[in-house]
Design a protein around this motif. Structure first.
Motif, PDB file in Angstrom:
ATOM      1  N   LEU A 135      25.191  61.848  57.964  1.00  0.00           N
ATOM      2  CA  LEU A 135      25.833  60.538  57.869  1.00  0.00           C
ATOM      3  C   LEU A 135      27.348  60.621  57.962  1.00  0.00           C
ATOM      4  CD1 LEU A 135      23.663  58.813  55.122  1.00  0.00           C
ATOM      5  CD2 LEU A 135      23.542  58.550  57.602  1.00  0.00           C
ATOM      6  N   LEU A 136      27.963  61.541  57.212  1.00  0.00           N
ATOM      7  CA  LEU A 136      29.423  61.600  57.215  1.00  0.00           C
ATOM      8  C   LEU A 136      29.984  62.191  58.500  1.00  0.00           C
ATOM      9  CD1 LEU A 136      30.254  62.445  53.502  1.00  0.00           C
ATOM     10  CD2 LEU A 136      29.948  60.232  54.622  1.00  0.00           C
ATOM     11  N   ALA A 137      29.119  62.675  59.369  1.00  0.00           N
ATOM     12  CA  ALA A 137      29.545  63.134  60.694  1.00  0.00           C
ATOM     13  C   ALA A 137      29.726  61.954  61.656  1.00  0.00           C
ATOM     14  CB  ALA A 137      28.516  64.109  61.262  1.00  0.00           C
ATOM     15  N   LEU A 138      29.229  60.791  61.263  1.00  0.00           N
ATOM     16  CA  LEU A 138      29.340  59.594  62.100  1.00  0.00           C
ATOM     17  C   LEU A 138      30.744  59.005  61.982  1.00  0.00           C
ATOM     18  CD1 LEU A 138      25.937  57.965  61.112  1.00  0.00           C
ATOM     19  CD2 LEU A 138      26.480  59.113  63.279  1.00  0.00           C
ATOM     20  N   PRO A 139      31.163  58.223  62.972  1.00  0.00           N
ATOM     21  CA  PRO A 139      32.489  57.577  62.884  1.00  0.00           C
ATOM     22  C   PRO A 139      32.586  56.678  61.651  1.00  0.00           C
ATOM     23  CG  PRO A 139      31.570  57.355  65.094  1.00  0.00           C
ATOM     24  CD  PRO A 139      30.479  57.928  64.230  1.00  0.00           C
ATOM     25  N   GLY A 140      33.770  56.609  61.072  1.00  0.00           N
ATOM     26  CA  GLY A 140      33.990  55.823  59.863  1.00  0.00           C
ATOM     27  C   GLY A 140      33.635  54.359  59.992  1.00  0.00           C
ATOM     28  N   GLU A 141      33.728  53.829  61.189  1.00  0.00           N
ATOM     29  CA  GLU A 141      33.425  52.403  61.386  1.00  0.00           C
ATOM     30  C   GLU A 141      31.927  52.122  61.547  1.00  0.00           C
ATOM     31  OE1 GLU A 141      34.519  54.177  65.399  1.00  0.00           O
ATOM     32  OE2 GLU A 141      35.411  54.229  63.419  1.00  0.00           O
ATOM     33  N   THR A 142      31.099  53.159  61.474  1.00  0.00           N
ATOM     34  CA  THR A 142      29.651  52.981  61.582  1.00  0.00           C
ATOM     35  C   THR A 142      29.159  52.117  60.431  1.00  0.00           C
ATOM     36  OG1 THR A 142      29.398  55.124  62.647  1.00  0.00           O
ATOM     37  CG2 THR A 142      27.422  54.164  61.677  1.00  0.00           C
ATOM     38  N   VAL A 143      28.461  51.045  60.759  1.00  0.00           N
ATOM     39  CA  VAL A 143      27.942  50.111  59.756  1.00  0.00           C
ATOM     40  C   VAL A 143      26.649  50.667  59.168  1.00  0.00           C
ATOM     41  CG1 VAL A 143      27.038  47.773  59.407  1.00  0.00           C
ATOM     42  CG2 VAL A 143      29.004  48.144  60.905  1.00  0.00           C
ATOM     43  N   VAL A 144      26.527  50.547  57.851  1.00  0.00           N
ATOM     44  CA  VAL A 144      25.336  51.007  57.137  1.00  0.00           C
ATOM     45  C   VAL A 144      24.712  49.808  56.443  1.00  0.00           C
ATOM     46  CG1 VAL A 144      24.468  52.540  55.336  1.00  0.00           C
ATOM     47  CG2 VAL A 144      26.405  53.260  56.754  1.00  0.00           C
ATOM     48  N   HIS A 145      23.462  49.532  56.792  1.00  0.00           N
ATOM     49  CA  HIS A 145      22.699  48.468  56.139  1.00  0.00           C
ATOM     50  C   HIS A 145      21.849  49.142  55.069  1.00  0.00           C
ATOM     51  CE1 HIS A 145      23.942  45.618  59.204  1.00  0.00           C
ATOM     52  NE2 HIS A 145      23.636  46.534  60.099  1.00  0.00           N
ATOM     53  N   THR A 146      22.264  49.000  53.821  1.00  0.00           N
ATOM     54  CA  THR A 146      21.604  49.703  52.729  1.00  0.00           C
ATOM     55  C   THR A 146      20.263  49.073  52.384  1.00  0.00           C
ATOM     56  OG1 THR A 146      22.652  48.337  51.044  1.00  0.00           O
ATOM     57  CG2 THR A 146      23.859  50.291  51.787  1.00  0.00           C
ATOM     58  N   GLY A 147      19.451  49.818  51.673  1.00  0.00           N
ATOM     59  CA  GLY A 147      18.167  49.287  51.209  1.00  0.00           C
ATOM     60  C   GLY A 147      18.362  48.276  50.088  1.00  0.00           C
ATOM     61  N   HIS A 148      19.424  48.459  49.322  1.00  0.00           N
ATOM     62  CA  HIS A 148      19.785  47.548  48.230  1.00  0.00           C
ATOM     63  C   HIS A 148      21.296  47.390  48.266  1.00  0.00           C
ATOM     64  CE1 HIS A 148      15.802  47.948  46.441  1.00  0.00           C
ATOM     65  NE2 HIS A 148      15.907  49.241  46.684  1.00  0.00           N
ATOM     66  N   GLY A 149      21.779  46.219  48.018  1.00  0.00           N
ATOM     67  CA  GLY A 149      23.218  46.011  47.977  1.00  0.00           C
ATOM     68  C   GLY A 149      23.776  45.540  49.297  1.00  0.00           C
ATOM     69  N   GLU A 150      25.091  45.498  49.330  1.00  0.00           N
ATOM     70  CA  GLU A 150      25.809  44.967  50.483  1.00  0.00           C
ATOM     71  C   GLU A 150      25.903  45.969  51.628  1.00  0.00           C
ATOM     72  OE1 GLU A 150      27.016  41.777  50.583  1.00  0.00           O
ATOM     73  OE2 GLU A 150      26.050  41.527  48.638  1.00  0.00           O
ATOM     74  N   THR A 151      26.046  45.454  52.823  1.00  0.00           N
ATOM     75  CA  THR A 151      26.317  46.279  53.992  1.00  0.00           C
ATOM     76  C   THR A 151      27.669  46.950  53.801  1.00  0.00           C
ATOM     77  OG1 THR A 151      25.001  44.863  55.411  1.00  0.00           O
ATOM     78  CG2 THR A 151      26.686  46.187  56.501  1.00  0.00           C
ATOM     79  N   THR A 152      27.798  48.182  54.268  1.00  0.00           N
ATOM     80  CA  THR A 152      29.027  48.941  54.100  1.00  0.00           C
ATOM     81  C   THR A 152      29.303  49.741  55.370  1.00  0.00           C
ATOM     82  OG1 THR A 152      30.187  50.461  52.604  1.00  0.00           O
ATOM     83  CG2 THR A 152      27.852  50.907  52.983  1.00  0.00           C
ATOM     84  N   THR A 153      30.247  50.634  55.324  1.00  0.00           N
ATOM     85  CA  THR A 153      30.532  51.525  56.456  1.00  0.00           C
ATOM     86  C   THR A 153      30.604  52.961  55.959  1.00  0.00           C
ATOM     87  OG1 THR A 153      32.928  51.405  56.189  1.00  0.00           O
ATOM     88  CG2 THR A 153      31.906  49.760  57.663  1.00  0.00           C
ATOM     89  N   ILE A 154      30.469  53.889  56.872  1.00  0.00           N
ATOM     90  CA  ILE A 154      30.607  55.306  56.545  1.00  0.00           C
ATOM     91  C   ILE A 154      31.998  55.546  55.946  1.00  0.00           C
ATOM     92  CG2 ILE A 154      30.752  57.635  57.517  1.00  0.00           C
ATOM     93  CD1 ILE A 154      27.875  56.585  57.308  1.00  0.00           C
ATOM     94  N   GLY A 155      33.021  54.966  56.529  1.00  0.00           N
ATOM     95  CA  GLY A 155      34.380  55.156  56.048  1.00  0.00           C
ATOM     96  C   GLY A 155      34.604  54.657  54.636  1.00  0.00           C
ATOM     97  N   ALA A 156      33.927  53.586  54.261  1.00  0.00           N
ATOM     98  CA  ALA A 156      34.076  53.040  52.909  1.00  0.00           C
ATOM     99  C   ALA A 156      33.370  53.905  51.873  1.00  0.00           C
ATOM    100  CB  ALA A 156      33.537  51.613  52.854  1.00  0.00           C
ATOM    101  N   GLU A 157      32.297  54.547  52.255  1.00  0.00           N
ATOM    102  CA  GLU A 157      31.500  55.325  51.308  1.00  0.00           C
ATOM    103  C   GLU A 157      31.905  56.793  51.234  1.00  0.00           C
ATOM    104  OE1 GLU A 157      29.437  53.790  49.204  1.00  0.00           O
ATOM    105  OE2 GLU A 157      29.989  51.937  50.230  1.00  0.00           O
TER     106      GLU A 157
END
Length: 58
Positions: free
Chosen positions: A24-46
Motif C-alpha cells: 500500500l505505501l508503495a502506491l502514490p500518496g494521492e491514491t484514494v482508499v475506500h476503507t471498510g469502515h470510516g471515511e475515504t482517505t488517501t495513502i498520503g494521509a495515512e
C-alpha cells in the motif's frame, strides 16, 4: 485510523503491517482508499501514522 482487524485469531499483525508497508505505501500518496469502515482517505494521509500503528500493536 489503523491497519484494521489485527487482533483476531485469523489475522497476523506482522503480516498485515508488512503488507501495508510493501504494497500500500508503495502506491502514490494521492491514491484514494475506500476503507471498510470510516471515511475515504488517501495513502498520503495515512502513511505518516504507520509507526503509531506499529507502536500501538494489535
Amino acid at each position: 485510523g489503523g491497519p484494521g482487524a489485527t487482533g483476531r485469531s485469523y489475522s497476523h499483525f506482522g503480516t498485515i503491517i508488512e503488507s501495508i508497508q510493501d504494497k500500500l505505501l508503495a502506491l502514490p500518496g494521492e491514491t484514494v482508499v475506500h476503507t471498510g469502515h470510516g471515511e475515504t482517505t488517501t495513502i498520503g494521509a495515512e502513511a505518516p501514522h504507520l509507526k503509531e500503528w506499529i507502536d500501538r500493536g494489535f
